[in-house]
Design an enzyme around this catalytic site. Structure first.
Site, PDB file in Angstrom:
ATOM      1  N   CYS A  61     -49.198   6.959  14.652  1.00 23.04           N
ATOM      2  CA  CYS A  61     -50.021   6.945  13.451  1.00 23.04           C
ATOM      3  C   CYS A  61     -49.178   7.447  12.289  1.00 23.04           C
ATOM      4  CB  CYS A  61     -51.241   7.836  13.649  1.00 23.04           C
ATOM      5  SG  CYS A  61     -52.131   8.246  12.127  1.00 23.04           S
ATOM      6  N   GLY A  62     -49.386   6.898  11.104  1.00 25.39           N
ATOM      7  CA  GLY A  62     -48.584   7.267   9.946  1.00 25.39           C
ATOM      8  C   GLY A  62     -48.699   8.724   9.552  1.00 25.39           C
ATOM      9  N   HIS A  63     -49.689   9.437  10.088  1.00 29.68           N
ATOM     10  CA  HIS A  63     -49.880  10.839   9.742  1.00 29.68           C
ATOM     11  C   HIS A  63     -49.627  11.762  10.927  1.00 29.68           C
ATOM     12  CE1 HIS A  63     -52.304   8.635   6.698  1.00 29.68           C
ATOM     13  NE2 HIS A  63     -51.532   9.370   5.942  1.00 29.68           N
ATOM     14  N   ASN A 219     -53.144   4.224   1.149  1.00 29.03           N
ATOM     15  CA  ASN A 219     -54.125   4.572   2.168  1.00 29.03           C
ATOM     16  C   ASN A 219     -54.795   5.894   1.817  1.00 29.03           C
ATOM     17  OD1 ASN A 219     -55.553   5.100   4.502  1.00 29.03           O
ATOM     18  ND2 ASN A 219     -53.742   5.460   5.774  1.00 29.03           N
ATOM     19  N   SER A 221     -56.502   8.167   3.145  1.00 25.63           N
ATOM     20  CA  SER A 221     -56.728   8.363   4.575  1.00 25.63           C
ATOM     21  C   SER A 221     -57.657   9.519   4.909  1.00 25.63           C
ATOM     22  CB  SER A 221     -55.378   8.598   5.258  1.00 25.63           C
ATOM     23  OG  SER A 221     -55.564   8.880   6.625  1.00 25.63           O
ATOM     24  N   SER A 223     -57.174  11.110   7.431  1.00 22.30           N
ATOM     25  CA  SER A 223     -56.271  12.074   8.057  1.00 22.30           C
ATOM     26  C   SER A 223     -55.949  13.224   7.108  1.00 22.30           C
ATOM     27  CB  SER A 223     -54.965  11.388   8.479  1.00 22.30           C
ATOM     28  OG  SER A 223     -55.195  10.441   9.497  1.00 22.30           O
TER      29      SER A 223
END
Length: 371
Positions: A61-63, A219, A221, A223
């Site tokens: 995941c990008g985070h 994004n 997000s 997150s």
């Protein structure tokens, strides 16, 4: 008449299910595999393709931590493959979104090929964390590169991944963005670790020195802890401006005790205007929010369960859900229709005529929701 009505129903259904944007990892196979996948996605209705520079087999995941990127030549080959798929299918205005996770990615799968000093492979390798070679006899099965006429050893993990130097993320993001736009991408996506307009704008400003019309997808997000991030941003701005922040504990600003404070109100206003402000300052062309339905479904289901199994009983559902659907004209109150019962009736009518056993008769409980 039946056939015309059926065609209308199917066409209307298709307009609601055509995908808008499809996602491809840069590490997915080779360029030919990317082309074949992109072509299938476009044939299914995708008008935009997002491709990112993470490898697929180490994909995170990008985070999250542990992200691994691919060299620019690999990424560019996949961008070109996506463009080729669009053009082969006669789509001249297909959109390619190039996403970079380099800001939080500290690892690379491989050392880039470099034919000469200063080329894109050499620029990618320049960010590698390397150490001087003191004892060549200790380099059993190891890799060395030439950096400025000197042989150095890139730091390699037991996973066979190579490390980037700490603090190079923004520079790598900027290079990723410029290189992607110069090789066929239309929009950029920079995945960040927090929603901070000046951090985003700082990178976009550098990209726009080379490509003035660069535009960003961003994004928004779940997150991110939006409340804590923006309260801390306001706290830091107040402190820098010399305002008294003694009443606030920066580490605890998420606490409910601060919800009605001036600081919290200012932070909420910054969240409210984030999309507008980020578009104006950081060139964000398209805002999206990932997983909103997951979070709204979880929250609303939890709240419903507390009421349904508490004092409210069935009224918890009726007052909090169904009555609101009716009052607000939400189509899914007629969930049978949304599941395709009307289309099914048209099929049956077309196939069987007067013998069709249709669902939409007078005993269909969905009639209770007629306007």
């Amino acid at each position: 008449m039946r056939e015309a009505n059926l065609r209308h129903q199917v066409a209307n259904f298709q307009t609601h299910v055509v995908p808008i944007i499809a996602d491809i990892d840069a590490g997915f196979g080779n360029a030919e595999a990317t082309y074949l996948l992109a072509k299938k996605m476009i044939e299914a209705g995708a008008c935009a393709l997002q491709i990112e520079n993470q490898v697929s087999d180490e994909k995170q995941c990008g985070h999250q931590d542990g992200k691994v990127t691919v060299p620019h030549e690999d990424f560019v080959a996949k961008i070109r493959a996506c463009r080729y798929a669009f053009l082969e299918l006669g789509v001249d205005d297909g959109v390619i979104v190039a996403r970079t996770d380099s800001l939080g990615a500290g690892l690379t799968k491989q050392i880039a090929f470099s034919a000469k000093e200063g080329d894109i492979g050499d620029q990618y390798n320049s960010f590698l964390d390397c150490e001087d070679i003191e004892d060549a006899a200790s380099l059993n099965g190891d890799v060395v590169i030439n950096r400025g006429g000197k042989l150095v050893r890139p730091k390699r993990l037991r996973s066979n991944l190579f490390q980037f130097r700490p603090g190079t993320g923004e520079d790598r993001c900027v290079l990723d963005c410029i290189n992607a736009l110069q090789n066929g991408a239309d929009l950029l996506w920079i995945e960040t670790e927090k929603p901070h307009i000046e951090q985003i704008a700082g990178m976009v400003d550098r990209v726009r020195k080379v490509i003035p019309n660069a535009k960003l997808v961003y994004n928004n997000s779940p997150s991110f802890n939006w409340t804590l991030n923006f309260r801390q941003q306001v706290f830091d701005a107040w402190k820098q401006a010399g305002r008294d922040v003694a009443a606030y504990d920066r580490a605890r600003l998420m606490s409910v005790e601060y919800d009605e404070t001036e600081l919290a109100a200012e932070a909420d206003e910054k969240i409210r205007t984030f999309q507008r402000d980020a578009a104006a300052r950081a060139g964000i062309f398209h805002h999206l929010i990932t997983l909103p339905t997951y979070h709204t479904a979880a929250l609303s289901t939890d709240n419903l369960a507390k009421e349904y199994f508490g004092d409210q009983g069935m009224l918890g559902y009726v007052a909090g859900v169904q009555r609101q659907e009716i009052r607000q004209g939400i189509a899914c109150v007629k969930h049978q229709n949304m599941a395709g019962s009307d289309i099914g009736d048209d099929h049956k009518d077309y196939f069987s005529g007067e013998a069709a056993l249709k669902a939409g008769g007078q005993h269909n409980t969905m009639n209770q929701f007629a306007a």
